[in-house]
Scaffold this active site. Sequence first.
Site, short mmCIF file in Angstrom:
data_model
loop_
_atom_site.label_atom_id
_atom_site.label_comp_id
_atom_site.label_asym_id
_atom_site.label_seq_id
_atom_site.Cartn_x
_atom_site.Cartn_y
_atom_site.Cartn_z
N ASP A 281 0.01 -8.03 -0.25
CA ASP A 281 -0.45 -6.80 -0.90
C ASP A 281 0.38 -6.65 -2.19
O ASP A 281 1.52 -7.06 -2.29
CB ASP A 281 -0.30 -5.59 0.03
CG ASP A 281 -1.14 -4.42 -0.44
OD1 ASP A 281 -1.31 -3.46 0.31
OD2 ASP A 281 -1.64 -4.48 -1.59
C1 GLC Z 1 -3.09 -1.69 -3.06
C2 GLC Z 1 -3.45 -1.54 -1.60
C3 GLC Z 1 -4.38 -2.60 -1.11
C4 GLC Z 1 -5.31 -3.01 -2.22
C5 GLC Z 1 -4.48 -3.70 -3.28
C6 GLC Z 1 -5.32 -4.17 -4.47
O1 GLC Z 1 -1.76 -1.36 -3.26
O2 GLC Z 1 -2.41 -1.41 -0.67
O3 GLC Z 1 -5.07 -2.06 0.02
O4 GLC Z 1 -6.33 -3.86 -1.73
O5 GLC Z 1 -3.41 -2.90 -3.73
O6 GLC Z 1 -5.82 -3.06 -5.15
#
Ligand code: GLC
Length: 746
Positions: A281
Amino acid sequence: MTARGLLFVFILVFFASCSNKTFINQEGNEQKIHQLISQMTLDEKIGQVQQVTDGFFGNEEETKQAIRDGKVGSFLNITGPERIAELQRVALEESKHGIPLLFGRDVIHGYRTIFPIPLGMASSWEPDLLEKAMRVSAVEASSMGINWTFAPMMDVTWDPRWGRIAESCGEDPYLASQMAVAMVKGFQGDLNDPTSVAACAKHFVGYGMSEAGRDYNTTYIPETLLRNVHLRPFEAAKNAGVLTFMSAFNDLNGVPTSGNEFTLKHILRDEWKYNGMVVSDWGSIGEMINHGFAANRKDAAEIAVKAGVDMEMATTCYTDNLKSLLEEGRISEELINEHVANILRVKMEMGLFEKPYNQMVSTDTILSASHLELSRETARKSMVLLKNTNKTLPLSKNIRSLALIGPLADAARDQLGTWIFDGNEDDSTTPKQAIGSILGTRMNYVAGLEYSRDKSTKGFEKAVSAAKKSDAILFFAGEEAILSGEANARGIIDLPGIQTELITELKKTGKPLILVVMAGRPLAIGAEMEMADAVLYAWHPGTMAGPAVCDLLFGDFSPSGKLPVTFVKGAGQIPFYYYRKNTGRPATSEDVVSIDDIPRNSKQLSLGFKSMHIDYGITPLLPFGYGLGYTEFSYDNLALSSSEISQDETLTVSARIKNTGNYTAGEIVQFYIRDKVGSITRPIKELKGFQKIELNPGDTKTVSFELKASDLQFFNGRDYLVEPGDFDVWIGPNSEEGLKGAFVLK
Ligand code: GLC
């Protein structure tokens, strides 16, 4: 071929052959993967494990050059179908190996046609509906070049303070599993279809237990709870063929999930034999420094690459450090090859090598009439009727005059909810617009408050005046979209602002008062429910909020949604979930107490010596599975196929449901069990099945559930096992009511 190469081939082929085919392993892919990897330089391999945001390499030509040089495996948040097609063309035709790119984006509950937030969609208890909704989302997203979505989120959570409860399917692992599988199937569809979009099981794992509901916070989850609750939706998604996983931000029992060998390697790869890919993430690899789990970015890269994160999202710990880690002998090239293999396997499974560009299916699918109609149906079925005293609802379309009041009545952006990347508030049809088209001048609209946090009473007088000259009051309460979703944890889960004060003033008019609540979490609305004659919980219902709510308010359809999460009386009750343990001193709903009941100068030590709050008791505001309709259903004739079963037999439990009212309506029939005695303490109830039926007035239907011994399996801290003993069963309308039976598992 070198000995090392042969060994790698053997590992790959063995791994692929022994995996239980978590997704279709097209014949010959493993050989192709190995062959490709054997031809790649180390830099090109490191390029594959890197996902970057738009603009990362500079201008468009610099971006293309980076693709030619094999410096990137995926982009996130690049938009524009022509641009994406051109970048994909460069990757396939102008780079040395012609490896296609993954273009990722958060298509969480719709691309341009926005559906209710996932917590709302889960309230429909209709997996097939969610599959259709996510299929539509994939058709729209893929037509714009997206081939990877970072959804569905399948974190189980007990905490409405956590803003991301909006993205979840609630508190129950069985319901969350059913919804996760449906959404994976919806997004991915037929992998060879140009509209297929790779889904992503996130956030692996335990993020929903962020302490105090504060986002990104520590999670303490004992292995029994981890396996019996939090891992279940992820395993279901794995078995459904989800192509990717996403590690999370949280520290799980002291080990950040993006560097957690136990979850990423022991469980995901060794136990589950998963052979898709894992993406970190956003920044979660580098954040292990903040966690105090890595001393620096190089250590963080080493920890994550060894634990099992295949691709790094947005940050560059891998790009900046893998080569030197290799040179220092801290990691092996075989390890990097494994990660590259997982990434290439996903790209091959999706046929990206063959179908070079997302065939830009005609973009007239965007916001098509059928898509909007499905959004309307999904929103209608996601709304939950919480109260309807004296059948205040449905309203007549011939009503003489209706006061429409409240900050969410005409909130085109807020009704879309959180995680709206490509949704557009201009596409929204709000309740005000929809009701106005039905009632015309018979609708007296006064916002009363400009937005949910508004603290100005300047609109009160006009609102009360509109109410006084109307036959009924329809108040749209709730929270703005920005108050829910990622990083938007709230310690206070009441209605924001002074909405309650305005509702109180409107109540004084004596007119029938109907509340419609739009929110991204279960709010503590006990006081407002007391004042209202009817309450409809709409969540954030998406593009078609207006028409959907009118379908219900004016009776074209009966509400049928049921709560996928407990509503608490106040934040002090959190965490509250229906499958709690009984404790050694269980309280019951009869143990209703109030601190006002305590006599002055009482000599009593306590009101109860039971596990409860002396001011809340042990009952929530509303239980998991709760929801009303415009009719009533009776449950009778509970029947079990046997009073005891052996471990290889199946028990059938059935009941007869009758529509005893005068409205055609859906009913979500729920099936629960209780394991009375176990080698660890067991929940007082566990959902093991549900069926949604629709009955006309006077009709009956017998609903049956089959229960196998394996459905009773749980993890007791040492093993997964099924323990003989006494079990209770229920078939009922929610987690607190139902017909009760019992059986013995021999
Ligand atoms: C964010 C979220 C995740 C998301 C990613 C890309 O921080 O935690 O769920 O898919 O970044 O946007």
